[in-house]
Design an enzyme around this catalytic site. Structure first.
Site, short mmCIF file in Angstrom:
data_model
loop_
_atom_site.label_atom_id
_atom_site.label_comp_id
_atom_site.label_asym_id
_atom_site.label_seq_id
_atom_site.Cartn_x
_atom_site.Cartn_y
_atom_site.Cartn_z
N ARG A 133 27.93 12.12 -27.03
CA ARG A 133 27.99 12.84 -28.18
C ARG A 133 26.72 12.93 -29.18
NH1 ARG A 133 33.48 10.61 -30.97
NH2 ARG A 133 34.85 11.25 -29.70
N ARG A 183 30.60 16.57 -40.37
CA ARG A 183 29.82 16.62 -39.19
C ARG A 183 29.27 18.35 -38.94
NH1 ARG A 183 32.86 12.20 -35.58
NH2 ARG A 183 31.90 10.33 -36.48
N ARG A 208 31.46 0.77 -33.39
CA ARG A 208 32.56 1.48 -33.13
C ARG A 208 33.11 0.97 -31.63
NH1 ARG A 208 34.40 6.63 -34.57
NH2 ARG A 208 32.45 7.02 -35.81
#
Length: 215
Positions: free
Chosen positions: A155, A62, A166
């Site tokens: 995020r 990321r 998730r």
């Protein structure tokens, strides 16, 4: 403050994790629970005492992530081969990507004379419990699933599909984390300073007991 002289080393065998001194520290909790922030604060206060066991992953880095610092980024083919060769302590698959803690990663921390800290998922915890590592187990819990969803959305790194997946996993993880006996301590991270103080007290209390046993 505790000193490194309080500790003996943890010997890591080629095939087995052999406990020789202070127990390593496992932190587990859903993504978004804040465990990474707590680990960061722990390392800032005790930079010479703890070492982070860097995980392997087959997902892409990321923004801002560095190989060998945040993760060891690898391929599925290579990681599967290493798993077959018995090089990993624990592994898990999430969203099609493999994650795991290699024995070498733990050895690197031991070689630096530090207590090993592992940031792993519930499935990894279950695998570690089948090894001879015998760490201290800490579960970091968010205040609620709604708050966890808010943190993950903030995020801005998830698609709607991956977010739902998730959150589904997070509910399963929290069910396991809240079951008595699975962890040595449960910390609800609704207030970061308070959560860190509870983590700090737990760690120092256990290490003081080890220090007394040594004297």
């Amino acid at each position: 403050m505790l000193s490194l002289s309080c500790f003996r080393t943890i010997a890591v065998g080629a095939c087995n994790m052999l406990q020789k001194g202070p127990r390593p520290l496992v932190l587990c909790g859903p993504s978004g629970s804040g465990k990474s922030t707590l680990i960061k604060k722990l390392f800032e206060e005790f930079p010479d005492m703890f070492g982070f066991s860097i995980s392997h992953t087959t997902r892409a880095p990321r923004p801002g992530e560095e190989d060998g610092k945040h993760y060891y980024f690898t391929t599925k083919e290579k990681m599967r081969r290493q798993v077959e060769q018995g090089e990993f302590l624990e592994t898990a698959t999430f969203s099609g990507n493999m994650y795991g803690t290699s024995k070498q990663a733990v050895e690197n921390v031991v070689a630096a004379g530090k207590v090993c800290v592992l940031d792993i998922e519930v499935e990894g915890v279950k695998q570690v419990k089948q090894s001879s590592l015998e760490p201290l187990y800490v579960f970091i819990k968010p205040p609620s699933v709604d708050e966890l969803e808010k943190r993950l959305r903030d995020r801005n790194t998830e698609t709607e599909e991956s977010l739902k997946h998730r959150l589904s996993i997070a509910r399963t993880e929290m069910e396991y984390g809240l079951k008595p006996g699975n962890f040595d301590v449960l910390i609800e991270n609704d207030d970061l300073p308070k959560a860190y103080e509870k983590l700090r007290e737990f760690i120092l209390s256990n290490f003081k007991q080890l220090h007394k046993a040594e004297s």
